[in-house]
Design an enzyme around this catalytic site. Sequence first.
Site, mmCIF file in Angstrom:
data_model
loop_
_atom_site.group_PDB
_atom_site.id
_atom_site.type_symbol
_atom_site.label_atom_id
_atom_site.label_comp_id
_atom_site.label_asym_id
_atom_site.label_seq_id
_atom_site.Cartn_x
_atom_site.Cartn_y
_atom_site.Cartn_z
ATOM 1 N N ASP A 171 -79.185 23.547 17.822
ATOM 2 C CA ASP A 171 -80.435 24.300 17.892
ATOM 3 C C ASP A 171 -80.718 24.575 19.373
ATOM 4 O O ASP A 171 -81.189 23.694 20.100
ATOM 5 C CB ASP A 171 -81.578 23.500 17.262
ATOM 6 C CG ASP A 171 -81.424 23.376 15.737
ATOM 7 O OD1 ASP A 171 -80.274 23.375 15.244
ATOM 8 O OD2 ASP A 171 -82.448 23.281 15.047
ATOM 9 N N LYS A 273 -84.744 30.568 14.793
ATOM 10 C CA LYS A 273 -85.660 29.473 14.453
ATOM 11 C C LYS A 273 -86.945 29.696 15.227
ATOM 12 O O LYS A 273 -86.904 30.132 16.386
ATOM 13 C CB LYS A 273 -84.959 28.160 14.836
ATOM 14 C CG LYS A 273 -85.831 26.938 14.966
ATOM 15 C CD LYS A 273 -84.992 25.661 15.186
ATOM 16 C CE LYS A 273 -85.868 24.484 15.549
ATOM 17 N NZ LYS A 273 -85.142 23.224 15.751
ATOM 18 N N LYS A 311 -85.116 29.695 10.279
ATOM 19 C CA LYS A 311 -85.587 28.306 10.176
ATOM 20 C C LYS A 311 -87.029 28.254 10.670
ATOM 21 O O LYS A 311 -87.316 28.654 11.805
ATOM 22 C CB LYS A 311 -84.691 27.389 11.015
ATOM 23 C CG LYS A 311 -85.202 25.954 11.135
ATOM 24 C CD LYS A 311 -84.165 25.024 11.759
ATOM 25 C CE LYS A 311 -84.757 23.679 12.136
ATOM 26 N NZ LYS A 311 -83.767 22.761 12.748
HETATM 27 O O1 LIG Z 1 -87.487 21.555 15.307
HETATM 28 C C1 LIG Z 1 -88.344 20.881 14.889
HETATM 29 C C2 LIG Z 1 -89.641 20.559 15.500
HETATM 30 O O2 LIG Z 1 -89.542 19.907 16.721
HETATM 31 C C3 LIG Z 1 -90.402 19.731 14.539
HETATM 32 O O3 LIG Z 1 -91.743 19.888 14.822
HETATM 33 P P1 LIG Z 1 -92.852 19.009 14.091
HETATM 34 O O4 LIG Z 1 -92.789 17.648 14.755
HETATM 35 O O5 LIG Z 1 -94.123 19.721 14.353
HETATM 36 O O6 LIG Z 1 -92.490 18.890 12.647
#
Ligand SMILES: O=C[C@H](O)COP(=O)(O)O
Length: 376
Positions: A171, A273, A311
Amino acid sequence: MSDPHPIPLTESEVLIRGFLAANPDLDASLGPIEVMTDRYTNEEWAAQIQETEKAVMREVESGARARKLYDGPKMRNGKEALRQLALTVDHTVLKLDANSKAIDGLCSEARTEEFKSVCVRLNYVQRCVSNLKGSPVLVACVVGFHEGTQDTYSKLREARAAVAAGAAELDVVLNHSLLTVHNPPVTPEHVLSSKDSAIDSITAANTAKNASSSDLGDEIPDYSAIYRELASIRSLCPHPVVLKLILETSQLTDHQILAASHLAAAANFDFIKTSTGFNGHGATLPHVQLMVAAAEYLAATGVGRSKMQVKASGGVRSLETAIKMLEAGAERLGTSSGLWIMQEARTKVGEERGNQEGERPPQTRLYTDDSVAGDY
Ligand SMILES: O=C[C@H](O)COP(=O)(O)O
């Protein structure tokens, strides 16, 4: 000695060759490399991006995109819906203070829930790979997290190190500052009203400062530099490595989201994403709809080799939000609240099926802070 490269090398090629020369031990593990070239000038990219923007915005502004609903998991389908939902989740821990215990917990939860992947920083990739040996759960690693402004060479090094450690998916954070460098200044009110962390306010203040120090509103961003970085990463991390580009949509206008999507498709990325979860708001429905529309249009017009998936990440903290994102066309969710979402789903399945299948997981732990799920 005669020049072995009579045709001048493009900047991507120079970067890749330089990387390989400096890392001879990595060479053997790379497999066939298709060196992607720089292809277009900034003006040519701008013209193509404008076409994409015209077509996608036409669909978005007509309201047709917002009305389009995709099949999400239907809780009335019981266990099958739970399985489908779990397979969309990248179970994520990216906080800097995550320790080995949290990472081990993340992996065992991902195994139990049968999530698609765990998503971690580079220093934990190897540990996750060994924890998840023999399970279908993949290991995803973030690259250039979370600012995206690192130089390309260091992103390449990070990406290759992650692949060498066993990451199946990367990512990668877009260097979004290359897109926003000519933005008009952000107003101080915006900075002050930011509901985000102190770090985000600093980022926003810097953005404002940079923007106000240039008066170049009409300049074309350096699309070539963005493409060059993405193409170099793709070249050095060929399929089957899955590449996702984190746009950090909270920092971008719709036009910039579409420009980034266009360049990601051209560089054969597999996913776009929305967010890191560390800068500004997370995934919003309108942004997911915009990105799905872009991915479909770009595939239909032959930009990139296959259709990119979307994503939704950042602030996806409830079953309701998860389902909304999937119904808008997202195919993957990046969330640190995967356990909670699955727990809600089990409860819902139980309710919809007369409590036959309403078992709850043994524990519910959130990897986020205590902030309320964003009303994005
Ligand atoms: O890629 C994913 C994010 O860092 C997750 O974010 P979150 O902690 O708000 O679910």
